[in-house]
Scaffold this motif. Structure first.
Motif, PDB file in Angstrom:
ATOM      1  N   VAL A   1      69.034  41.537  22.912  1.00  0.00           N
ATOM      2  CA  VAL A   1      69.260  41.378  24.349  1.00  0.00           C
ATOM      3  C   VAL A   1      69.408  42.792  24.899  1.00  0.00           C
ATOM      4  O   VAL A   1      70.425  43.441  24.690  1.00  0.00           O
ATOM      5  CB  VAL A   1      70.531  40.546  24.636  1.00  0.00           C
ATOM      6  N   SER A   2      68.353  43.261  25.545  1.00  0.00           N
ATOM      7  CA  SER A   2      68.305  44.668  25.955  1.00  0.00           C
ATOM      8  C   SER A   2      68.193  44.767  27.475  1.00  0.00           C
ATOM      9  O   SER A   2      68.114  43.760  28.161  1.00  0.00           O
ATOM     10  CB  SER A   2      67.118  45.353  25.275  1.00  0.00           C
TER      11      SER A   2
ATOM     12  N   ARG B   1      67.516  36.157  30.319  1.00  0.00           N
ATOM     13  CA  ARG B   1      68.361  37.232  29.778  1.00  0.00           C
ATOM     14  C   ARG B   1      69.835  36.972  30.127  1.00  0.00           C
ATOM     15  O   ARG B   1      70.737  37.143  29.297  1.00  0.00           O
ATOM     16  CB  ARG B   1      67.866  38.558  30.387  1.00  0.00           C
ATOM     17  N   ALA B   2      70.096  36.545  31.358  1.00  0.00           N
ATOM     18  CA  ALA B   2      71.474  36.243  31.785  1.00  0.00           C
ATOM     19  C   ALA B   2      72.055  35.135  30.904  1.00  0.00           C
ATOM     20  O   ALA B   2      73.227  35.182  30.508  1.00  0.00           O
ATOM     21  CB  ALA B   2      71.483  35.826  33.252  1.00  0.00           C
ATOM     22  N   HIS B   3      71.222  34.142  30.581  1.00  0.00           N
ATOM     23  CA  HIS B   3      71.695  33.047  29.725  1.00  0.00           C
ATOM     24  C   HIS B   3      71.952  33.553  28.301  1.00  0.00           C
ATOM     25  O   HIS B   3      72.905  33.130  27.647  1.00  0.00           O
ATOM     26  CB  HIS B   3      70.700  31.884  29.761  1.00  0.00           C
ATOM     27  N   ASN B   4      71.102  34.467  27.826  1.00  0.00           N
ATOM     28  CA  ASN B   4      71.324  35.053  26.492  1.00  0.00           C
ATOM     29  C   ASN B   4      72.625  35.849  26.440  1.00  0.00           C
ATOM     30  O   ASN B   4      73.323  35.853  25.423  1.00  0.00           O
ATOM     31  CB  ASN B   4      70.158  35.969  26.116  1.00  0.00           C
TER      32      ASN B   4
ATOM     33  N   CYS C   1      71.854  37.088  18.828  1.00  0.00           N
ATOM     34  CA  CYS C   1      71.026  36.399  19.808  1.00  0.00           C
ATOM     35  C   CYS C   1      69.642  37.044  19.865  1.00  0.00           C
ATOM     36  O   CYS C   1      69.520  38.238  20.135  1.00  0.00           O
ATOM     37  CB  CYS C   1      71.690  36.450  21.190  1.00  0.00           C
ATOM     38  N   GLY C   2      68.627  36.235  19.607  1.00  0.00           N
ATOM     39  CA  GLY C   2      67.255  36.735  19.656  1.00  0.00           C
ATOM     40  C   GLY C   2      66.741  36.782  21.083  1.00  0.00           C
ATOM     41  O   GLY C   2      67.362  36.235  22.009  1.00  0.00           O
TER      42      GLY C   2
ATOM     43  N   ILE D   1      69.817  33.344  16.514  1.00  0.00           N
ATOM     44  CA  ILE D   1      69.835  32.159  17.381  1.00  0.00           C
ATOM     45  C   ILE D   1      69.091  32.490  18.677  1.00  0.00           C
ATOM     46  O   ILE D   1      69.444  33.438  19.383  1.00  0.00           O
ATOM     47  CB  ILE D   1      71.280  31.700  17.719  1.00  0.00           C
ATOM     48  N   LYS D   2      68.040  31.712  18.930  1.00  0.00           N
ATOM     49  CA  LYS D   2      67.356  31.794  20.231  1.00  0.00           C
ATOM     50  C   LYS D   2      67.599  30.458  20.896  1.00  0.00           C
ATOM     51  O   LYS D   2      67.235  29.412  20.340  1.00  0.00           O
ATOM     52  CB  LYS D   2      65.854  32.006  20.049  1.00  0.00           C
ATOM     53  N   VAL D   3      68.174  30.490  22.074  1.00  0.00           N
ATOM     54  CA  VAL D   3      68.563  29.238  22.718  1.00  0.00           C
ATOM     55  C   VAL D   3      67.342  28.373  23.035  1.00  0.00           C
ATOM     56  O   VAL D   3      67.404  27.143  22.938  1.00  0.00           O
ATOM     57  CB  VAL D   3      69.484  29.515  23.934  1.00  0.00           C
ATOM     58  N   GLY D   4      66.208  28.988  23.324  1.00  0.00           N
ATOM     59  CA  GLY D   4      64.994  28.215  23.591  1.00  0.00           C
ATOM     60  C   GLY D   4      64.467  27.551  22.320  1.00  0.00           C
ATOM     61  O   GLY D   4      64.076  26.384  22.330  1.00  0.00           O
TER      62      GLY D   4
END
Ligand code: OSB
Ligand code: MG
Length: 376
Positions: free
Chosen positions: A317-318, A299-302, A289-290, A262-265
């Protein structure tokens, strides 16, 4: 209620700390569209993950800019909203353009969290206090360079190593990696580099005990992935193909994949990401999460999204330092020696946006405000 006073768009240019190469090309520096939404003295940021070119999906930063400036931001300004969940309805008339929509919607969720004085992760329905992290390692100039990158990542504690692959950078590479690391959690991501004629070739990878093979075939396909999944034991993970909850349902029903990234964008914002999450959870399909080479804002949103229950597999998410010399948030995102990121417990995203640094990186800007109403 949240009254949306203004939307500020900006493009920042930020060089990557290391070049990133996939089957569709190499990226050395990012051009990133950031949106900042003002609401009654509060302000929240969103990041558009569209790339410099329309190679991952149809969107690019330039299409996202135009659609945000001329279609989406005008639909948002002057509105009174309950929160982030109101955005899909406002944007419905505009088809596609999900990455552009997500940047705005995610900023509105962030605003809503600030207004309610809640951590964003909690507002989204998250329950994890730490999230498991993996890395995505691009195609390297040589196998030796790749081995070096993997060694660093394994030592840093990352829980899963994903290798970008393409014809000519696949079976032989996997053999070498498995010879040195027989037991690590390993996966690969082809970004659509293969075709039906390659099915026998891909079937050979079952011997490498990969956790999954990500998006081996066309970016918009379910049918041929289903055909491939019948031929191999390794789970297929779909990325590009999944744009909506309906896509996830179709893919699961057809057995086109057994894992979803899942990528939110890519799915158009937190509302749809949560819908995909819930649909997969009900059907026993794990998700992770991609990533899209985000700055700290995305990144914070991921991280907040990854705190939901069915994000049970390590995501892409690194740590900030894997991407940037210096990130645009404080503190930077760090990963523990256990390969975990701690989900912030502060209000909103839990990170502070470094406006000074963003100013220095900005190359264009535009503000959209509600048209002044004429008083009767
Ligand atoms: O397919 O997951 C992908 C980066 C850019 C575009 C597509 C992808 C990726 C990555 C990098 O794999 C993930 C990350 O570390 O941000
Ligand atoms: Mg991918």
């Amino acid at each position: 209620m949240l009254t949306i006073d203004a939307v500020h768009l900006r493009e920042i240019n930020m060089p990557l700390a290391f070049p990133f190469e996939t089957s569709f090309g190499q990226t050395t520096s990012r051009r990133i569209l950031l949106v900042e939404i003002e609401s009654e003295g509060l302000t929240a940021w969103g990041e558009c993950v569209a790339g410099e070119h329309p190679y991952f999906s149809e969107e690019s930063i330039d299409t996202a800019w135009i659609v945000t400036e001329t279609e989406l931001a005008p639909r948002l300004v002057g509105q009174e909203l309950l929160g982030g969940g109101s955005c899909p309805g406002l944007f419905r008339q505009v088809r596609g353009n999900r990455m552009a929509k997500a940047a705005l919607e995610n900023a509105v969720w962030d605003l809503e969290a600030q207004k309610k004085k809640l951590p964003l992760a909690e507002l989204l329905g998250g329950m994890r206090s730490v999230i498991p992290c993996g890395v995505s390692i691009g195609i390297q100039p040589s196998p030796a360079a790749l081995m070096e990158k993997i060694a660093e990542s394994v030592e840093a504690g990352y829980q899963r190593i994903k290798l970008k692959c393409k014809p000519g950078w696949d079976t032989k590479i996997f053999e070498q990696v498995r010879a040195r690391w027989p037991d690590i959690r390993l996966s690969c991501d082809a970004n659509s580099a293969y075709r039906v004629k390659d099915i026998d070739h891909i079937a050979e990878w079952d011997q490498f005990d990969l956790m999954m093979i990500e998006q081996p075939l066309w970016y918009d396909d379910f049918y041929f992935h289903s055909m491939l999944q019948k031929r191999i034991d390794t789970p297929i993970c779909l990325d590009e193909s999944i744009r909506t909850r309906r896509d996830a349902l179709a893919a699961i029903d057809m057995d086109s994949c057994r894992v979803i990234n899942i990528k939110v964008g890519r799915v158009g914002g937190f509302s749809e990401a949560i819908a995909v999450h819930n649909a997969t959870a009900e059907r026993g399909i794990p998700v992770w999460c991609g990533g899209m080479l985000e700055t700290g804002i995305g990144r914070a949103h991921n991280i907040a999204l990854s705190s939901l229950a069915n994000f049970s597999l390590p995501g892409d998410v690194s740590a900030s330092k894997r991407y940037w010399i210096e990130d645009i948030i404080e503190p930077e995102v760090t990963v523990s020696s256990q390969g975990e990121i701690t989900v912030p417990t502060g209000i909103g995203s839990g990170f502070t946006v470094r406006r000074d640094r963003i100013e220095a990186l900005t190359v264009r800007r535009q503000t959209v405000r509600a048209a002044a109403r004429v008083m009767a």
